[in-house]
Design an enzyme around this catalytic site. Structure first.
Site, PDB file in Angstrom:
ATOM      1  N   HIS A  77       2.848  29.706   9.827  1.00  0.00           N
ATOM      2  CA  HIS A  77       4.374  29.776   8.977  1.00  0.00           C
ATOM      3  C   HIS A  77       3.569  31.124   7.210  1.00  0.00           C
ATOM      4  O   HIS A  77       4.360  30.533   6.591  1.00  0.00           O
ATOM      5  CB  HIS A  77       4.723  28.972   8.311  1.00  0.00           C
ATOM      6  CG  HIS A  77       6.396  28.663   8.199  1.00  0.00           C
ATOM      7  ND1 HIS A  77       7.238  28.169   9.892  1.00  0.00           N
ATOM      8  CD2 HIS A  77       7.347  27.952   7.415  1.00  0.00           C
ATOM      9  CE1 HIS A  77       8.154  28.063   9.398  1.00  0.00           C
ATOM     10  NE2 HIS A  77       8.258  28.010   7.146  1.00  0.00           N
ATOM     11  N   GLY A  81      10.452  31.873  12.766  1.00  0.00           N
ATOM     12  CA  GLY A  81      10.925  32.151  13.664  1.00  0.00           C
ATOM     13  C   GLY A  81      11.907  33.153  14.412  1.00  0.00           C
ATOM     14  O   GLY A  81      10.818  33.857  15.350  1.00  0.00           O
TER      15      GLY A  81
END
Length: 227
Positions: A139, A146
């Protein structure tokens, strides 16, 4: 590209419909009562998608620069954080995994890319599944992980000669469950491999059908040609 943009953004909470996404991308129309952020996400994803196509044509290898460049286009609505690794710790709502601290990100991303380049897994679906799971686990960005991750997934599929896949909004729970399964089952990527494999098979069958129909039309035109 329009379908991919709609679904990828919708997974992350964008409120635009497929038709509204198409109007913004194709006609440049502003949708009344929809946030500016949603409009910018549609345009940003479109630009990033076209950039990915350029990278595929030029056969550009995956690198930290490529990842940051794609993210810079995706995060059109946030100039300060475009293409920049996050500077703060984050937690992912509902996730069983906590991403690494900011100071670890450069090394972790370098390790992820190197690991991907050295993978000996026999099929690209297995390799991109591992990379996608690893990227989302790190992340690296404050926002847009995403959307960037799904573009990177398609970048690597297309470089291997496969069509891009389009993970549907209605499949988002199964998609999220793939990450949960990965982190709770000893980093077993099999759920993500199955999901990506099914979507890829669907796209390949669509391509086969398109070619079959085109051939039938071509044969029909040849028969009717008086020459």
């Amino acid at each position: 590209m329009i379908n991919f943009t709609y679904n990828s953004n919708a997974i992350e909470g964008n409120t635009l419909t497929l038709q509204e996404t198409a109007l913004i991308i194709k006609e440049g129309i502003t949708i009344d009562k929809k946030p500016l952020k949603d409009h910018l996400e549609a345009v940003g994803n479109k630009d990033a998608y076209h950039y990915v196509e350029e990278l595929v044509q030029k056969k550009v290898p995956l690198s930290g620069k490529v990842i940051k460049d794609i993210h810079s286009l995706v995060l059109m609505d946030n100039r300060e954080d475009r293409g920049v690794y996050r500077r703060v710790p984050v937690t992912i709502m509902g996730a069983v995994h906590t991403p690494p601290q900011p100071y670890l990100l450069p090394a972790r991303m370098e390790q992820l890319i190197l690991k991907y380049q050295e993978m000996s897994l026999p099929h690209v679906v297995e390799r991109v599944s591992q990379f996608h799971l690893g990227f989302e686990a790190i992340h690296p960005f404050i926002d847009g992980n995403g959307r960037t991750g799904r573009l990177l997934l398609n970048l690597e599929l297309m470089k291997e000669g496969y069509p891009p896949i389009n993970i549907k909004f209605h499949d988002r729970k199964r998609y999220y469950d793939c990450f949960t399964s990965y982190h709770t089952n000893g980093e077993d990527p099999s759920e993500m491999v199955s999901l990506i494999g099914e979507y890829l098979e669907e796209e390949l069958l669509n391509y086969v059908e398109i070619v079959r129909n085109a051939n039938e039309i071509s044969k029909g035109n040849t028969k009717s040609d008086p020459r």
